[in-house]
Design a protein around this motif. Structure first.
Motif, PDB file in Angstrom:
ATOM      1  N   THR A 120      12.185  -1.126   0.008  1.00 40.92           N
ATOM      2  CA  THR A 120      12.054   0.031   0.894  1.00 40.92           C
ATOM      3  C   THR A 120      10.920   0.942   0.427  1.00 40.92           C
ATOM      4  O   THR A 120      10.126   1.430   1.250  1.00 40.92           O
ATOM      5  N   ALA A 121      10.829   1.180  -0.880  1.00 40.19           N
ATOM      6  CA  ALA A 121       9.736   2.008  -1.404  1.00 40.19           C
ATOM      7  C   ALA A 121       8.387   1.386  -1.069  1.00 40.19           C
ATOM      8  O   ALA A 121       7.437   2.083  -0.681  1.00 40.19           O
ATOM      9  N   ALA A 122       8.285   0.070  -1.199  1.00 41.73           N
ATOM     10  CA  ALA A 122       7.033  -0.616  -0.869  1.00 41.73           C
ATOM     11  C   ALA A 122       6.735  -0.528   0.623  1.00 41.73           C
ATOM     12  O   ALA A 122       5.561  -0.434   1.027  1.00 41.73           O
ATOM     13  N   ALA A 123       7.768  -0.544   1.457  1.00 39.77           N
ATOM     14  CA  ALA A 123       7.559  -0.432   2.904  1.00 39.77           C
ATOM     15  C   ALA A 123       6.989   0.929   3.267  1.00 39.77           C
ATOM     16  O   ALA A 123       6.091   1.042   4.116  1.00 39.77           O
ATOM     17  N   ILE A 124       7.506   1.977   2.633  1.00 38.02           N
ATOM     18  CA  ILE A 124       6.967   3.326   2.865  1.00 38.02           C
ATOM     19  C   ILE A 124       5.515   3.395   2.408  1.00 38.02           C
ATOM     20  O   ILE A 124       4.648   3.941   3.089  1.00 38.02           O
ATOM     21  N   LEU A 125       5.257   2.815   1.240  1.00 34.61           N
ATOM     22  CA  LEU A 125       3.900   2.801   0.703  1.00 34.61           C
ATOM     23  C   LEU A 125       2.954   2.067   1.639  1.00 34.61           C
ATOM     24  O   LEU A 125       1.838   2.537   1.918  1.00 34.61           O
ATOM     25  N   GLY A 126       3.389   0.936   2.153  1.00 31.17           N
ATOM     26  CA  GLY A 126       2.548   0.166   3.056  1.00 31.17           C
ATOM     27  C   GLY A 126       2.315   0.847   4.386  1.00 31.17           C
ATOM     28  O   GLY A 126       1.229   0.744   4.971  1.00 31.17           O
ATOM     29  N   PHE A 127       3.323   1.563   4.865  1.00 31.61           N
ATOM     30  CA  PHE A 127       3.181   2.237   6.160  1.00 31.61           C
ATOM     31  C   PHE A 127       2.141   3.345   6.095  1.00 31.61           C
ATOM     32  O   PHE A 127       1.379   3.552   7.044  1.00 31.61           O
ATOM     33  N   ASN A 128       2.099   4.059   4.975  1.00 34.82           N
ATOM     34  CA  ASN A 128       1.210   5.214   4.857  1.00 34.82           C
ATOM     35  C   ASN A 128      -0.089   4.926   4.120  1.00 34.82           C
ATOM     36  O   ASN A 128      -1.103   5.581   4.373  1.00 34.82           O
ATOM     37  N   TYR A 129      -0.044   3.952   3.183  1.00 38.13           N
ATOM     38  CA  TYR A 129      -1.204   3.758   2.312  1.00 38.13           C
ATOM     39  C   TYR A 129      -1.515   2.259   2.146  1.00 38.13           C
ATOM     40  O   TYR A 129      -1.682   1.756   1.036  1.00 38.13           O
TER      41      TYR A 129
END
Length: 297
Positions: free
Chosen positions: A247-256
């Protein structure tokens, strides 16, 4: 002169006009050279006149000259003498703001804050009060020189800068205060990251996660957010909590997605047969939903 904003243009126009009138009145028909010699004789040499017998505008002019020459201590002394000798005059008011400026130029930040605060207290509606508030704020801000330093000054700088922004939004100091506020805010996030990395390096993963979570939840707009998300991926994987790591990686990928930290997180997950995706429940899933709805970042 010192790389620092100065009081308003109107302030200096008033000072110059008053100084010229006072000099002309005092010197009468003397020529320029005679006037300069007379002025110097007020303060130096065997004919020095006690300050108590000198007009405030002359003392002020001398204080400016000392400031220009780099003798900040003498400039401050002269400005303070105007306050002492002519406490309720226009010159005392001008001298007080110049004390705050001179102290800051000399990196005497506590004294600068004291003089600036006195100006704010004595002259809350004056046209130079926004400048005094700005001086007070940057006297905190300019002491934020290392991430590892006590963060009390950073919080005080943020509070004082916010006052400038909110109380004087149309002043010439508001824009500079906004920029400095953002940098100070970023500084606080940097402190959380420093502590989080310390815990992560020593295998204290829950403690590290708590620090990185603070950055993600409270300092989302800072430059440290991509790294904080990546460090969460590392920490959660180390604890075997794959849902949270994904989930943390998904947030990272969505924004950055173009950030190197995302590629690092993606490689970590791929090495374990995982991929960035929201999984399970918890605070990171809530953050992810906020991201998708456009309510975060």
């Amino acid at each position: 002169m010192y790389g620092l904003g100065m009081p308003s243009k109107r302030f200096f126009k008033t000072v110059i006009a008053l100084s010229l009138m006072a000099s002309l009145a005092a010197c009468g028909g003397r020529g320029g050279g005679e006037r300069d010699g007379f002025f110097r004789s007020l303060f130096v040499g065997p004919n020095e006149i006690p300050l108590e017998q000198v007009a405030p505008q002359e003392i002020f002019k001398r204080g400016e000259a000392e400031l220009e020459s780099g003798d900040v201590d003498e400039a401050v002394r002269l400005f303070a003498e105007i306050e002492r000798l002519y406490p309720y005059s226009e010159w005392a008011k001008r001298a007080l703001i110049m004390q705050a400026f001179a102290y800051h130029a000399d990196r005497e930040y506590e004294q600068s804050r004291g003089a600036a605060q006195r100006f704010i207290d004595f002259y809350p509606a004056d046209e130079d009060t926004p400048y005094a508030q700005y001086l007070l704020a940057i006297s905190y801000y300019d002491q934020i020189d290392q991430v590892g330093r006590d963060q009390g000054l950073t919080f005080q700088a943020l509070q004082a800068l916010r006052t400038v922004i909110e109380r004087y939004p149309d002043s010439e100091y508001a824009r500079s205060s906004i920029l400095k506020f953002d940098l100070a805010f970023d500084h606080l996030a940097g402190k959380e990251m420093e502590i989080g990395r310390y815990y992560l390096k020593r295998g204290h993963f829950p403690a590290a996660i708590n620090r990185f979570r603070v950055v993600v939840e409270e300092f989302q707009t800072t430059t440290h957010t991509p790294e904080a998300l990546h460090r969460l991926v590392e920490s959660y994987l180390s604890l075997g909590l794959t849902d949270e790591a994904q989930t943390a990686a998904a947030i990272l990928g969505f924004n950055y997605q173009s950030d190197p930290f995302y590629q690092d997180s993606f490689n970590l997950l791929q090495g374990r047969g995982l991929e960035p995706a929201p999984r399970g429940t918890g605070w990171l899933v809530d953050i992810y939903r906020q991201v998708i709805r456009g309510r975060w970042l």
